[in-house]
Write a protein that holds these residues in place. Structure first.
Motif: not given
Lengths: 382, 382, 382, 382
Positions: C151-155, C181-184, C258-264, C270-278
């Motif tokens: 996961g990532s949350y970037l601002q 702030d955002i990781g939570s 990963t979280v960042s408040q300095v990514n131009a 917020l982006n998340i990839e949840i990889a499962g067995s199906k």
């Protein structure tokens, strides 16, 4: 070792070297000869490209060792050179358009048929693996009845009024520009994927730049940045920068295509949406390894080029595993692989998998009807 | 506390409650009344929606406290109710289409003008912040001269021949379906963003489902899965599932729009590409916070909705910071904010920023010309 | 008419008015009171926002008519105000973080439980309909065993060293910034969708701007462009601009955020990839109506928000048909609809569908362990 | 005609023929020899691939006409064959990894340096034109100081527990799998584009399939569908399916990479976001002709591969105009063009533009430190 098939390339503009490079990727084909307008240029280019023999076109035809001739010259030479090559007993792969007049194309179709020689027109866009996959899925019933088609082919290389090229001059390039150059690819692909025939067209052309600035000296001797205003001449433009064509198909349904060479930021973007009764395909040549498949009653799909997910036939056009992007140069390689399999058999197959002179003729006919429709401002039957 | 503006909602189908919800988001507006076809239904819905007073339409008009009336009834009532509301001195916000006949719309425009009352038509798509931003960028010269326009509005809610709705019946919905329902939004947006006027149209309609299966009993009492074949009646369909319209604009350039209600997987997708001499805009209503800006001589751009990157005017339609997606429900809120600012002034402004009855009339005229073109199979001037 | 539930909003910064607007969209809830630090400000804001009564916090608690209190003040007040509201017998919806110390949050959980009052923390991201859909699909077995999470949350709102805000000061905002702030939000969403618990964390923080330029005068009285160099003071920064946290889950598998408040250019992503067995889910908050579903043995899928394609439960969080984009403002509306259904019942349900004070406590615990891990430079158990 | 450079390919698995095909696209290079483990197989493959001479490796080295040797054998042979080829005076292009031990790679670097022979490792991903463009933009200051890096390389070819391959066996493939196979490409690209060096790593590996089902008979003689349960043997797996590595760089900033071979639907997807003080790059190998460039104070950008928009150096890696997609096969062609320019000069250049044996050594060192970090569960310096 298998006997190598021997080929000649005629013409060394942009596309001739592309044919050469594609052929060299296929085992047991040897490009042995290069032809140019004079023997000096032919020799110079042959050395540069690493081809053993240089010829004029006529001399090349005398060489009995050459099996296949690739016609990569400017459009107005396609007819005469294809004819001569066929009459000399060579298999012919011709660049599009096959000819500049319908009658010429008809004659070429007839000669090729009579001779039984392999004949192909370089509609290479059919050879994106995803295009074959769409065709196969349609054949398998996964598209259903075609409800509508919406296509576009957009470029920006003629966006500025200082963009100039021989294709802007009707005496060299014909009465249609955007439709003939790029619309023909889009219409060929449409009929190829859907299996439908266009039966009627209604067109409207638009010339955004009514005049353009033509460089007074040959463009090769200039770099864009050094041109002064006095180096240009303002010339009137008579061919279309943009066109929309409404289409009717032989299943009773409808569609349209839009072409433009003046859409900023569209480098070379063919996009097509084929809506069927089972699903809806959207494919874009700028992301050719991806297919969006629309569904009403389940999630939409996003198919990646992947031999394990494709039909056996479409997987045959893939050289690398899923996720390894294949692109424009690979289309010609895949096409030539299919054409040369027939060359090895020595004759045109009954049901060719590749685009033939008949397909080249078909595009000339559709194109002429589109021009006629624009002139008449009315629907025209094909 | 500022005086609250008092409003009434007429009609509680899909869109009436959407108006209500949008209004409630704006401080100092109070929806005090709800109207339905009979007082019992009005009372039931008013309680459900938490609105203090329930009326029939006619009784509501007698209430002098009500400042604004929102007409959210079926199309055939728009004219008579808007007229009555204006004559009762109410400001009117009418759902599209403004009327079913051009003359009716003209009459409404005239009455509203004479009365000086605020009048608006709910072309809410203009209120995506990115749409205003495109308009402003065009006004600022960042688009340049418009070279061409290519638009589409695709849905799939009538994809199956078992999809049935009163909009399929011309006596209730008019002679055009896809063009009138969704094409009107697309054409309004096109003229709004570009500042151009459509001057000529050439249309071709397509009815993919020549017949549909109409439920014999009221659809509300059924769930799709329980319908038996015997519960359906096969009825002929006379309005278009799909249409293409070629366009000519008052600057001499051209374009086209395609609409369809039978493209699987396209839930509600308006897409438009506006190619200009400085840049090229592509915007899609399914990703409304993003704008692709094509360029010839630099990288293309990808603009996100962000008040800090927008014009001051477009930023005024944004309630949340960049990256906080605003969507369809927010468009009505932003529109009503602008309309109610005029309501607070007590009269229609000279140069309204919102879509007016004149805009509603304009769409009726264009629509009628499109139908005429399809019937004549010829270009029709507007 | 149904009895209206009466609510009070405490605090009128960014988020208080957002609560207000969301509440007003729901029938039969009335925001009757506004609280600010002093009665003058409360009155001013109440008039602006159209709220009938203005109070100080303490006076508001005395009003027996108020059922629900929304705590929208700065973080350091959340604990004391939530406690006081509960003790006054009010249901409480608190902004995140629930408190600044774990013990405080534990106390609030205990009091709320003892009182049986409805308690919720505003983890509104759970209320994107697609988030509920992912959760439901996981519960239905369509994801399978979770193999990994990324996961990532970037601002970019703190990208420049001249970006300044009280959140940069640990005494006001705590020892962690980006994570708290955002990781939570990202960690809450991860556990919520997957049903897994984080059991161990290993973190590394990065402060890209070791110092920042703090305006010497209050920022509100300035516009960015008018600030001179002499208006700034260089101050050291001790909290993280960027952090990576490796995660271990209670099923034995792993992941990272990963979280960042300095990514131009990342406005709020917020982006998340949840990889499962199906299958494999990828979801992004900047295109919240879309879900990519990866598959090994079939085409990947691309699911659009559409009530007809969602589980019944997730469809319950959708107000508009497919293709009508709903966004950030809609999440709070949907959350409050669920919370107020419990308020109408008068007590916290046994198995709340909404995020509770226990969830608020959980995030405080995870956050503290992450800070501890960064300090120790070692894995820390939760 | 220019003298043709003569090359030999050693090994005919997946990658040997890919080298062959790439070389054939470049004028004036002739692949004259093929080597396999025995002369019979070498002859068979040479005929199939159209290569004139077949050899065992040792015999090939005796042929003084051969200038360049491509090592395309399994990993454990890279060191000994590269060493023998160098000692025989051949230029060497070796597949990655350069060796299985750091000392071996160091020895190869030393021998190559002493001999002055051209040496390269096939880190072909550097040869996507957009990768060079990113590097050039960074060199030109358009990225600014690197603030953070977030990369991932995801695949699904080992998703199922029935997916089996020699790479799963540490004695054949080494102690790391996902990191060594694909992480090495990602880390090489990271250092290459940013110009930074990784100085410390902290890793956590995850083996999702603790056991896998290994076919009892050679996999070639089986098709997946025909395998019975009794044809499999359950074997323990000791190498990682998934790993996260936190990174520290020599400019003091931080980042992370995630690799996985069990993420369904990710066919072969390297994605990297490099956040700088001037802009933010995101590039994905599944759409390699596109670059997203994030900006704080203007619209973000979306750059298409286009020679007219690229630096002169990056444009040199492009063979086709903008909008003509080039992909994975083109990377090796572009790399070999650069390497063979040095071969034509007869010696390794002082500042090679291509990845060298030193780069191969670098990746071995980073990889070993990552394994060490995972074992120690602690940060490890490089």
């Amino acid at each position: 070792m298998s006997k190598k098939i021997k080929s000649a390339i005629v013409g060394t503009g942009f596309i001739g070297p592309a044919h050469l490079e594609a052929l060299r990727r296929i085992p047991n084909i040897e490009v042995v000869a290069l032809c140019e307008v004079n023997i000096e240029l032919a020799r110079e280019k042959a050395e540069l490209l690493g081809i053993p023999h240089a010829y004029t076109f006529e001399d090349m035809l005398q060489n009995p060792e050459i099996d296949v001739v690739h016609i990569c010259t400017p459009n107005f030479l396609h007819y005469s050179q294809s004819k001569a090559a066929l009459l000399a007993g060579k298999h012919v792969i011709c660049e599009k358009p096959l000819a500049t007049k319908i009658e010429e194309a008809e004659e070429l179709v007839a000669i090729a048929k009579e001779k039984g020689l392999v004949n192909a027109v370089h509609f290479n866009l059919r050879y994106y693996p995803m295009v074959r996959q769409m065709k196969n899925m349609r054949e398998n019933g996964e598209l259903g009845e075609v409800y509508s088609i919406m296509g576009s082919y957009l470029q920006d290389w003629l966006f500025l009024n200082t963009d100039y090229n021989w294709r802007l001059e009707p005496d060299k390039s014909g009465d249609s520009r955007a439709i003939a150059d790029i619309g023909s690819h889009l219409l060929d692909l449409t009929e190829y994927v859907t299996g439908l025939k266009v039966t009627e067209v209604m067109a409207d052309f638009s010339t955004v730049h009514k005049t353009r600035l033509k460089p007074l000296k040959a463009i090769e001797t200039y770099s864009g940045k050094m041109l002064q205003e006095s180096d240009y001449e303002e010339v009137p433009i008579n061919t279309e920068d943009h066109a929309t064509v409404m289409l009717r198909f032989d299943n009773g349904n409808k569609g349209s295509v839009t072409v433009s060479q003046v859409n900023a930021g569209r480098k070379n973007r063919l996009n097509i949406e084929i809506a069927g009764s089972k699903s809806n395909f959207e494919w874009c040549s700028e992301r050719p390894n991806e297919l969006w498949i629309g569904k009403r009653e389940t999630a939409n799909q996003h198919l990646m080029k992947d031999p394990s997910l494709f039909t056996r036939e479409a997987a045959g056009l893939i050289s690398f595993p899923g996720g390894h992007i294949e692109g424009f140069p690979d289309t010609s390689k895949q096409m030539f692989k299919e054409v040369y399999a027939s060359v090895r058999e020595g004759k045109q197959p009954e049901n060719p998998t590749f685009p033939t002179f008949e397909d080249g003729l078909r595009e000339l006919v559709i194109c002429e009807r589109i021009i006629e429709s624009h002139r008449k401002q009315a629907w025209v039957k094909i």
